[in-house]
Design a protein around this motif. Structure first.
Motif, short mmCIF file in Angstrom:
data_model
loop_
_atom_site.label_atom_id
_atom_site.label_comp_id
_atom_site.label_asym_id
_atom_site.label_seq_id
_atom_site.Cartn_x
_atom_site.Cartn_y
_atom_site.Cartn_z
N THR A 95 0.95 -1.46 -0.03
CA THR A 95 0.09 0.15 -0.10
C THR A 95 0.89 1.16 -0.19
OG1 THR A 95 -0.24 -0.09 2.48
CG2 THR A 95 -1.79 -1.09 1.05
N CYS A 96 0.31 2.48 0.20
CA CYS A 96 0.98 3.64 -0.11
C CYS A 96 0.79 4.29 1.08
CB CYS A 96 0.64 4.71 -1.22
SG CYS A 96 0.44 3.81 -2.96
N ASP A 97 1.87 4.63 1.88
CA ASP A 97 1.52 5.31 3.36
C ASP A 97 1.18 6.73 3.12
OD1 ASP A 97 3.94 6.62 3.14
OD2 ASP A 97 4.89 5.61 4.70
N SER A 98 1.17 7.52 4.43
CA SER A 98 0.81 9.01 4.39
C SER A 98 2.03 9.82 3.85
CB SER A 98 0.54 9.33 5.74
OG SER A 98 1.43 9.15 6.74
N CYS A 110 2.70 4.08 -6.30
CA CYS A 110 2.63 5.05 -5.35
C CYS A 110 3.54 6.43 -5.82
CB CYS A 110 3.15 4.52 -4.00
SG CYS A 110 2.43 3.03 -3.41
N TYR A 129 4.05 -1.45 3.06
CA TYR A 129 3.71 -0.43 2.58
C TYR A 129 4.97 0.22 2.03
CZ TYR A 129 5.73 1.25 7.13
OH TYR A 129 6.17 1.60 8.35
N SER A 131 6.85 4.17 1.31
CA SER A 131 7.12 5.47 1.73
C SER A 131 8.05 6.36 0.84
CB SER A 131 7.85 5.52 3.23
OG SER A 131 6.84 4.68 4.03
#
Length: 368
Positions: A95-98, A110, A129, A131
């Protein structure tokens, strides 16, 4: 290693004409060369790309390899889609973090406003994820990991390394390898010893396959190390670099016209240690002239005899060799026995020259 011998000639197999493909560049875009059948095979256009070497398929970004599907005929496992991104090895969905600006559905990756994507923690373990980070000075981003530049004198941008000012990169095919050498000194070395000749090893007395008496090769060792050793020896970066340059001269059989030996001579000609011209502190010597240094033998206390049985005399000259690794590391002292012998033969014969009062002027060296 097993070898498969094939005659790559056009032929007929079960009534079908078969012409083998011998190069991956002959395959059309989206196809790879199957080295088992010597034919071009198409990758799946939706989920796969051809590998950089042209010999297989790899999953596209946003897809991972499906190892749950088994097949005895498919050379590459199929790829399945992730909900978001995939890691650079196409083994895990991520996934793609903040810290990212989100997931781009067109590239299936991402995105970052600044810096680049990383996939692992500080221990190198792949996370779930991605970053966005900016790699620290002296490191660059590759394959989702911040890697150190190849030389401490390099600084990095997002994906490449470059030498600091006053230094020039040599010996590297890309910006992320090679070494940084002092620019002015490197320019002098490359001017005095051009690469076209600096890497060449010549065998003037060996008959080549063409029947000539001169044969030369390009040495990968010289290509990798000559300029670095010569420049760093000149800049007094450490005696190991001078030792390495000396070893390269030895590999050239002390040929004074070779780049390694010529550079060594130019750096040591003005040095004198223990009465030897060309002997520098910490770096030894390779050449010496008959300057009468053996005239004073008061320091030799050993008594020699022509007969081995004349105790307490000895009939053998006891000599020691200082041994160094190619990179200049001192390996210690060794008794001189057969290390310098080129001709071969029985032990007593090849060590006969160490006997007191023995005259040996030549031996036979077979080259074929």
């Amino acid at each position: 290693m097993p070898w498969l011998l094939l005659l790559l000639l056009p032929g007929t197999v079960l009534g079908t004409t078969f012409t083998p493909v011998t190069s991956s560049s002959s395959c059309t875009s989206g196809s790879y060369l199957d080295t088992a059948t010597f034919s071009c095979v198409a990758c799946d256009a939706t989920t796969q790309d051809v590998t950089p070497d042209g010999y297989g398929c790899q999953c596209k970004a946003g897809y991972i390899r499906d190892f749950n599907t088994t097949s005895t005929t498919a050379p590459n496992p199929p790829c399945i889609a992730c909900t978001y991104a995939s890691d650079s090895l196409r083994l895990f969905c991520m996934t793609c973090d903040s810290t990212t600006t989100g997931f781009d559905t067109s590239t299936r990756e991402c995105t970052c406003a600044t810096g680049g994507l990383v996939e692992t923690d500080q221990a190198g373990v792949t996370r779930t994820y991605k970053s966005c980070v900016t790699c620290t000075a002296g490191s660059y981003l590759s394959g989702g990991v911040c890697l150190p530049c190849n030389d401490p004198l390099m600084q990095a941008s997002t994906s490449t390394c470059a030498c600091n000012s006053s230094y020039t990169q040599v010996n590297g095919a890309t910006y992320n390898d090679g070494v940084c050498l002092h620019t002015a000194t490197t320019t002098d070395m490359q001017t005095n010893y051009p690469a076209s000749t600096a890497y060449t090893v010549t065998y003037p007395n060996v008959v080549s396959a063409a029947g000539t008496t001169t044969s030369s090769v390009t040495s990968a060792v010289l290509e990798r190390w000559f300029y670095e050793a010569a420049v760093k020896c000149t800049r007094e970066a450490g005696v190991q670099w001078c030792q390495m340059l000396a070893n390269m001269c030895v590999l050239q059989m002390y040929l004074e016209s070779s780049a390694a030996c010529a550079a060594w001579i130019s750096l040591t000609a003005a040095l004198t240690t223990n009465g030897f011209t060309g002997w520098g502190t910490g770096i030894g010597f390779l050449y010496f002239a008959n300057t009468g240094f053996l005239d004073d033998i008061d320091g030799i206390t050993t008594s020699y005899s022509f007969e081995r049985t004349d105790v307490p005399y000895t009939d053998t000259l006891d000599m020691r060799l200082a041994s160094y690794a190619f990179n200049g590391t001192f390996l210690g002292w060794h008794n001189l026995t057969t290390q310098l012998n080129l001709c071969g033969g029985e032990y007593d014969r090849v060590t006969k020259w160490t006997g007191y009062g023995t005259l040996i002027t030549s031996c036979l060296l077979y080259t074929s």
